[in-house]
Design an enzyme around this catalytic site. Sequence first.
Site, PDB file in Angstrom:
ATOM      1  N   LYS A  68       0.979  41.570 -14.961  1.00  0.00           N
ATOM      2  CA  LYS A  68      -0.003  41.868 -15.927  1.00  0.00           C
ATOM      3  C   LYS A  68       0.460  43.069 -16.881  1.00  0.00           C
ATOM      4  O   LYS A  68      -0.338  43.957 -17.532  1.00  0.00           O
ATOM      5  CB  LYS A  68      -0.996  42.774 -14.975  1.00  0.00           C
ATOM      6  CG  LYS A  68      -1.659  41.981 -14.113  1.00  0.00           C
ATOM      7  CD  LYS A  68      -1.348  40.401 -14.031  1.00  0.00           C
ATOM      8  CE  LYS A  68      -2.368  39.900 -14.990  1.00  0.00           C
ATOM      9  NZ  LYS A  68      -2.194  38.348 -15.231  1.00  0.00           N
ATOM     10  N   GLY A  70       2.125  42.353 -19.791  1.00  0.00           N
ATOM     11  CA  GLY A  70       2.484  41.532 -21.063  1.00  0.00           C
ATOM     12  C   GLY A  70       3.293  40.497 -20.843  1.00  0.00           C
ATOM     13  O   GLY A  70       4.103  40.162 -21.851  1.00  0.00           O
ATOM     14  N   TRP A  73       2.947  37.329 -23.046  1.00  0.00           N
ATOM     15  CA  TRP A  73       3.193  37.713 -24.615  1.00  0.00           C
ATOM     16  C   TRP A  73       4.529  37.649 -24.926  1.00  0.00           C
ATOM     17  O   TRP A  73       5.413  37.002 -25.738  1.00  0.00           O
ATOM     18  CB  TRP A  73       2.571  39.066 -25.008  1.00  0.00           C
ATOM     19  CG  TRP A  73       2.298  39.237 -26.329  1.00  0.00           C
ATOM     20  CD1 TRP A  73       2.804  38.508 -27.365  1.00  0.00           C
ATOM     21  CD2 TRP A  73       2.245  40.634 -27.018  1.00  0.00           C
ATOM     22  NE1 TRP A  73       2.650  39.210 -28.532  1.00  0.00           N
ATOM     23  CE2 TRP A  73       2.266  40.511 -28.408  1.00  0.00           C
ATOM     24  CE3 TRP A  73       1.911  42.107 -26.418  1.00  0.00           C
ATOM     25  CZ2 TRP A  73       2.154  41.392 -29.470  1.00  0.00           C
ATOM     26  CZ3 TRP A  73       1.891  43.020 -27.209  1.00  0.00           C
ATOM     27  CH2 TRP A  73       1.724  42.683 -28.622  1.00  0.00           C
ATOM     28  N   HIS A 129       9.457  38.730 -11.903  1.00  0.00           N
ATOM     29  CA  HIS A 129       9.069  40.122 -11.502  1.00  0.00           C
ATOM     30  C   HIS A 129       9.838  40.853 -10.666  1.00  0.00           C
ATOM     31  O   HIS A 129       9.585  41.883  -9.971  1.00  0.00           O
ATOM     32  CB  HIS A 129       7.603  39.768 -11.127  1.00  0.00           C
ATOM     33  CG  HIS A 129       6.517  39.262 -11.696  1.00  0.00           C
ATOM     34  ND1 HIS A 129       6.435  39.763 -13.243  1.00  0.00           N
ATOM     35  CD2 HIS A 129       5.596  38.221 -11.402  1.00  0.00           C
ATOM     36  CE1 HIS A 129       5.374  39.181 -13.772  1.00  0.00           C
ATOM     37  NE2 HIS A 129       4.990  38.293 -12.765  1.00  0.00           N
ATOM     38  N   SER A 159      -5.967  45.323 -15.581  1.00  0.00           N
ATOM     39  CA  SER A 159      -5.756  44.032 -15.679  1.00  0.00           C
ATOM     40  C   SER A 159      -5.471  43.147 -14.494  1.00  0.00           C
ATOM     41  O   SER A 159      -5.993  41.955 -14.318  1.00  0.00           O
ATOM     42  CB  SER A 159      -4.590  43.918 -16.616  1.00  0.00           C
ATOM     43  OG  SER A 159      -4.294  42.727 -17.022  1.00  0.00           O
ATOM     44  N   TYR A 217       4.088  47.819 -23.528  1.00  0.00           N
ATOM     45  CA  TYR A 217       3.225  46.725 -24.120  1.00  0.00           C
ATOM     46  C   TYR A 217       2.473  47.575 -25.281  1.00  0.00           C
ATOM     47  O   TYR A 217       2.130  46.975 -26.621  1.00  0.00           O
ATOM     48  CB  TYR A 217       2.027  46.648 -23.266  1.00  0.00           C
ATOM     49  CG  TYR A 217       1.051  45.717 -23.596  1.00  0.00           C
ATOM     50  CD1 TYR A 217       0.996  44.204 -23.561  1.00  0.00           C
ATOM     51  CD2 TYR A 217      -0.320  46.275 -23.904  1.00  0.00           C
ATOM     52  CE1 TYR A 217       0.027  43.552 -23.591  1.00  0.00           C
ATOM     53  CE2 TYR A 217      -1.367  45.303 -24.254  1.00  0.00           C
ATOM     54  CZ  TYR A 217      -1.345  44.087 -24.143  1.00  0.00           C
ATOM     55  OH  TYR A 217      -2.207  43.253 -24.493  1.00  0.00           O
TER      56      TYR A 217
END
Length: 321
Positions: A68, A70, A73, A129, A159, A217
Amino acid sequence: EETSDSRIYQKYRETIATLPKAIGGNASQEIYQYQGFWYYPLYLERIMLIQEHFKAQPSHIMVVSMPKCGTTWLKALTFAIATRSQFDFSLSHPLTASSPHECLPFLEAVAATACLNEANNPIALFATHMPFTSLPESFLSSACKMVYICRNPKDALTSMWHFECRLTPKGKKCFTLEEAFEHFSDGVYPYGPYWDHVLGYWKASLEWPEKLLFLKYEDLKTDTMRHVKKLAQFIGHPFSLQEEKDGLVEEVIQLCSFENLSNLDVNKFGKRHVTEKLEIENAVFFRKGVVGDWKNNLTAEMSEQLDKIIEQKLRGSGLSF
Ligand code: A3P
């Protein structure tokens, strides 16, 4: 994508069953503590396989993040930059037809293929991750590049809470925000403790700046152009002066923008199998895409408590949010 051979995971499942466990993510999900971090078992068995078998190659580019922060993106940007000699930025670009998560897969999701059936792909883009201290040794010893993205922990928590609530199956209970806040603060949180994850990569980026680019971010939001150029340079695909003149950096930014991606049919209505057992809607990865939405969610008290924890955990590191 994933082999159906669950035997490869059997020995890891046996180990996982012996680990400390807690409820995390949502109110009916168990997470397990391994090497100082908390994981969903489905991903942990894959991480164990990666630790044992995955060999990072010099051509690999890894997008690394805390969930969560980014990832979607950064995956889109990295993919668009690294493959721009293959695809032009027209309607036929892969990112207009597929989720960024399909274009640039999670190593955890494709673990069996990536580990046991290595394809010889000249540019292999992966995301993970995994915390720094749990990465296989080849991530450091090979010349692969890692780009890490993190985010103000209050926005990450906000988020994550919305994300988990959307993913919670009907009939199962989602955490209240208060519960999610408690777990996050205690570090008992998927891939948490948050601060340990971020600090691991922060310190590594100071020690190995050629290997690891550390992004926030918030910085990517405020000065997208500068950071996208920096990203391109770092992963070995710098924009030439001619490309800059031709507006290619702007095209990449536009293609990967929240507004563009979140309005594509594939990201509005599409679904994707993350693993054989887990299918999720692409839309869950696009919510608001802004900085500071925690102010509409967390109470002043929660914010103060988190400020204290963050200050204490990051003290002396040179990192702040
Ligand atoms: P919010 O929930 O605050 O809106 P991840 O990709 O690591 O799962 O992170 C998801 C977060 O990034 C969500 O934040 C999501 O809206 C935001 N996001 C997704 N795509 C984005 C994009 N192209 N630009 C900016 N933010 C984006």
